[in-house]
Design a protein around this motif. Structure first.
Motif, PDB file in Angstrom:
ATOM      1  N   MET A   1      54.990 -64.566   0.152  1.00 41.89           N
ATOM      2  CA  MET A   1      54.580 -63.898  -1.087  1.00 41.89           C
ATOM      3  C   MET A   1      54.833 -62.394  -0.999  1.00 41.89           C
ATOM      4  SD  MET A   1      51.130 -66.028  -2.033  1.00 41.89           S
ATOM      5  CE  MET A   1      50.806 -65.134  -3.530  1.00 41.89           C
ATOM      6  N   SER A   2      54.570 -61.821   0.153  1.00 40.74           N
ATOM      7  CA  SER A   2      54.806 -60.391   0.348  1.00 40.74           C
ATOM      8  C   SER A   2      56.286 -60.067   0.193  1.00 40.74           C
ATOM      9  CB  SER A   2      54.304 -59.975   1.725  1.00 40.74           C
ATOM     10  OG  SER A   2      54.547 -58.617   1.945  1.00 40.74           O
ATOM     11  N   LYS A   3      57.148 -60.914   0.745  1.00 40.82           N
ATOM     12  CA  LYS A   3      58.586 -60.706   0.617  1.00 40.82           C
ATOM     13  C   LYS A   3      59.028 -60.816  -0.837  1.00 40.82           C
ATOM     14  CE  LYS A   3      59.738 -62.202   5.279  1.00 40.82           C
ATOM     15  NZ  LYS A   3      60.406 -63.205   6.123  1.00 40.82           N
ATOM     16  N   VAL A   4      58.474 -61.782  -1.552  1.00 41.23           N
ATOM     17  CA  VAL A   4      58.821 -61.960  -2.967  1.00 41.23           C
ATOM     18  C   VAL A   4      58.385 -60.730  -3.767  1.00 41.23           C
ATOM     19  CG1 VAL A   4      58.296 -63.302  -5.057  1.00 41.23           C
ATOM     20  CG2 VAL A   4      58.828 -64.477  -2.913  1.00 41.23           C
ATOM     21  N   VAL A   5      57.180 -60.251  -3.523  1.00 44.92           N
ATOM     22  CA  VAL A   5      56.684 -59.071  -4.232  1.00 44.92           C
ATOM     23  C   VAL A   5      57.557 -57.860  -3.922  1.00 44.92           C
ATOM     24  CG1 VAL A   5      54.761 -57.433  -4.380  1.00 44.92           C
ATOM     25  CG2 VAL A   5      54.309 -59.891  -4.469  1.00 44.92           C
ATOM     26  N   SER A   6      57.930 -57.690  -2.675  1.00 40.92           N
ATOM     27  CA  SER A   6      58.800 -56.571  -2.298  1.00 40.92           C
ATOM     28  C   SER A   6      60.145 -56.654  -3.011  1.00 40.92           C
ATOM     29  CB  SER A   6      59.019 -56.548  -0.786  1.00 40.92           C
ATOM     30  OG  SER A   6      57.822 -56.271  -0.113  1.00 40.92           O
ATOM     31  N   ARG A   7      60.709 -57.858  -3.068  1.00 38.65           N
ATOM     32  CA  ARG A   7      61.995 -58.031  -3.748  1.00 38.65           C
ATOM     33  C   ARG A   7      61.867 -57.732  -5.241  1.00 38.65           C
ATOM     34  NH1 ARG A   7      63.739 -63.282  -2.282  1.00 38.65           N
ATOM     35  NH2 ARG A   7      62.574 -64.077  -4.044  1.00 38.65           N
ATOM     36  N   LEU A   8      60.776 -58.190  -5.861  1.00 31.74           N
ATOM     37  CA  LEU A   8      60.569 -57.925  -7.285  1.00 31.74           C
ATOM     38  C   LEU A   8      60.394 -56.434  -7.544  1.00 31.74           C
ATOM     39  CD1 LEU A   8      58.203 -60.889  -8.213  1.00 31.74           C
ATOM     40  CD2 LEU A   8      60.578 -60.559  -8.961  1.00 31.74           C
ATOM     41  N   LYS A   9      59.662 -55.752  -6.676  1.00 35.99           N
ATOM     42  CA  LYS A   9      59.483 -54.306  -6.824  1.00 35.99           C
ATOM     43  C   LYS A   9      60.820 -53.585  -6.698  1.00 35.99           C
ATOM     44  CE  LYS A   9      55.824 -52.505  -4.652  1.00 35.99           C
ATOM     45  NZ  LYS A   9      54.819 -52.337  -3.572  1.00 35.99           N
ATOM     46  N   ARG A  10      61.639 -53.998  -5.738  1.00 32.22           N
ATOM     47  CA  ARG A  10      62.948 -53.384  -5.533  1.00 32.22           C
ATOM     48  C   ARG A  10      63.836 -53.601  -6.767  1.00 32.22           C
ATOM     49  NH1 ARG A  10      63.798 -55.476  -0.920  1.00 32.22           N
ATOM     50  NH2 ARG A  10      64.976 -57.285  -1.619  1.00 32.22           N
ATOM     51  N   GLN A  11      63.815 -54.815  -7.327  1.00 29.64           N
ATOM     52  CA  GLN A  11      64.615 -55.110  -8.512  1.00 29.64           C
ATOM     53  C   GLN A  11      64.144 -54.283  -9.705  1.00 29.64           C
ATOM     54  OE1 GLN A  11      64.284 -59.368  -8.894  1.00 29.64           O
ATOM     55  NE2 GLN A  11      65.937 -59.759  -7.439  1.00 29.64           N
ATOM     56  N   LEU A  12      62.829 -54.154  -9.862  1.00 30.90           N
ATOM     57  CA  LEU A  12      62.291 -53.363 -10.961  1.00 30.90           C
ATOM     58  C   LEU A  12      62.699 -51.900 -10.818  1.00 30.90           C
ATOM     59  CD1 LEU A  12      60.594 -53.109 -13.499  1.00 30.90           C
ATOM     60  CD2 LEU A  12      58.576 -52.900 -12.033  1.00 30.90           C
ATOM     61  N   MET A  13      62.629 -51.370  -9.607  1.00 30.96           N
ATOM     62  CA  MET A  13      63.032 -49.985  -9.379  1.00 30.96           C
ATOM     63  C   MET A  13      64.514 -49.802  -9.693  1.00 30.96           C
ATOM     64  SD  MET A  13      60.654 -49.145  -6.012  1.00 30.96           S
ATOM     65  CE  MET A  13      61.859 -48.099  -5.305  1.00 30.96           C
ATOM     66  N   GLN A  14      65.351 -50.786  -9.342  1.00 24.94           N
ATOM     67  CA  GLN A  14      66.776 -50.706  -9.656  1.00 24.94           C
ATOM     68  C   GLN A  14      67.006 -50.733 -11.160  1.00 24.94           C
ATOM     69  OE1 GLN A  14      68.310 -54.022  -7.417  1.00 24.94           O
ATOM     70  NE2 GLN A  14      68.549 -52.828  -5.537  1.00 24.94           N
ATOM     71  N   LEU A  15      66.257 -51.583 -11.870  1.00 32.45           N
ATOM     72  CA  LEU A  15      66.374 -51.630 -13.331  1.00 32.45           C
ATOM     73  C   LEU A  15      65.940 -50.306 -13.955  1.00 32.45           C
ATOM     74  CD1 LEU A  15      65.059 -55.216 -14.128  1.00 32.45           C
ATOM     75  CD2 LEU A  15      67.383 -54.355 -14.464  1.00 32.45           C
ATOM     76  N   GLN A  16      64.842 -49.747 -13.462  1.00 31.94           N
ATOM     77  CA  GLN A  16      64.369 -48.469 -13.980  1.00 31.94           C
ATOM     78  C   GLN A  16      65.390 -47.364 -13.720  1.00 31.94           C
ATOM     79  OE1 GLN A  16      60.562 -48.258 -11.970  1.00 31.94           O
ATOM     80  NE2 GLN A  16      59.468 -48.679 -13.871  1.00 31.94           N
ATOM     81  N   GLN A  17      65.993 -47.379 -12.536  1.00 34.06           N
ATOM     82  CA  GLN A  17      67.006 -46.369 -12.200  1.00 34.06           C
ATOM     83  C   GLN A  17      68.229 -46.515 -13.098  1.00 34.06           C
ATOM     84  OE1 GLN A  17      66.677 -43.762 -10.036  1.00 34.06           O
ATOM     85  NE2 GLN A  17      68.583 -43.082 -10.967  1.00 34.06           N
ATOM     86  N   ALA A  18      68.661 -47.748 -13.320  1.00 37.71           N
ATOM     87  CA  ALA A  18      69.819 -47.989 -14.184  1.00 37.71           C
ATOM     88  C   ALA A  18      69.519 -47.527 -15.607  1.00 37.71           C
ATOM     89  CB  ALA A  18      70.195 -49.467 -14.165  1.00 37.71           C
ATOM     90  N   GLU A  19      68.307 -47.807 -16.090  1.00 29.30           N
ATOM     91  CA  GLU A  19      67.912 -47.373 -17.429  1.00 29.30           C
ATOM     92  C   GLU A  19      67.873 -45.852 -17.504  1.00 29.30           C
ATOM     93  OE1 GLU A  19      63.872 -47.574 -20.009  1.00 29.30           O
ATOM     94  OE2 GLU A  19      64.603 -49.487 -19.245  1.00 29.30           O
ATOM     95  N   SER A  20      67.328 -45.237 -16.482  1.00 32.77           N
ATOM     96  CA  SER A  20      67.263 -43.779 -16.430  1.00 32.77           C
ATOM     97  C   SER A  20      68.675 -43.181 -16.420  1.00 32.77           C
ATOM     98  CB  SER A  20      66.487 -43.347 -15.187  1.00 32.77           C
ATOM     99  OG  SER A  20      66.500 -41.949 -15.055  1.00 32.77           O
ATOM    100  N   ASP A  21      69.567 -43.785 -15.641  1.00 35.01           N
ATOM    101  CA  ASP A  21      70.948 -43.306 -15.578  1.00 35.01           C
ATOM    102  C   ASP A  21      71.629 -43.420 -16.945  1.00 35.01           C
ATOM    103  OD1 ASP A  21      70.555 -42.793 -12.903  1.00 35.01           O
ATOM    104  OD2 ASP A  21      71.678 -44.547 -12.200  1.00 35.01           O
ATOM    105  N   ARG A  22      71.384 -44.526 -17.654  1.00 34.98           N
ATOM    106  CA  ARG A  22      71.971 -44.698 -18.993  1.00 34.98           C
ATOM    107  C   ARG A  22      71.433 -43.649 -19.954  1.00 34.98           C
ATOM    108  NH1 ARG A  22      71.283 -50.145 -17.877  1.00 34.98           N
ATOM    109  NH2 ARG A  22      69.370 -50.238 -19.078  1.00 34.98           N
ATOM    110  N   GLU A  23      70.124 -43.356 -19.870  1.00 33.59           N
ATOM    111  CA  GLU A  23      69.524 -42.356 -20.758  1.00 33.59           C
ATOM    112  C   GLU A  23      70.124 -40.976 -20.495  1.00 33.59           C
ATOM    113  OE1 GLU A  23      65.303 -42.532 -20.257  1.00 33.59           O
ATOM    114  OE2 GLU A  23      65.131 -44.483 -21.243  1.00 33.59           O
TER     115      GLU A  23
END
Length: 69
Positions: free
Chosen positions: A27-49
């Motif tokens: 579960m900890s690994k899954v949460v870490s992966r989800l957090k990493r994916q969310l941060m990547q999505l946020q970064q991509a959105e920020s880069d587009r803005e």
């Protein structure tokens, strides 16, 4: 949940605790992966803005992360 009068077997308890430990590790690994994916999505959105804004506008600072205790 009913309580039973059955005496708990130490080997069974160890097995159950091992299973719980493995489950929490996964579960900890899954949460870490989800957090990493969310941060990547946020970064991509920020880069587009930033790319879509005129050069005269300064990029807005990223939101601060909240820490739960």
């Amino acid at each position: 949940m009913q309580k039973s009068n059955k005496k708990l077997d130490p080997d069974e308890m160890l097995f159950t605790l091992d299973q719980l430990e493995q489950t929490t590790e996964i579960m900890s690994k899954v949460v870490s992966r989800l957090k990493r994916q969310l941060m990547q999505l946020q970064q991509a959105e920020s880069d587009r803005e930033v790319l879509s804004k005129p050069v005269s506008e300064a990029p807005t600072p990223a939101k601060q992360r909240r820490t739960l205790h």
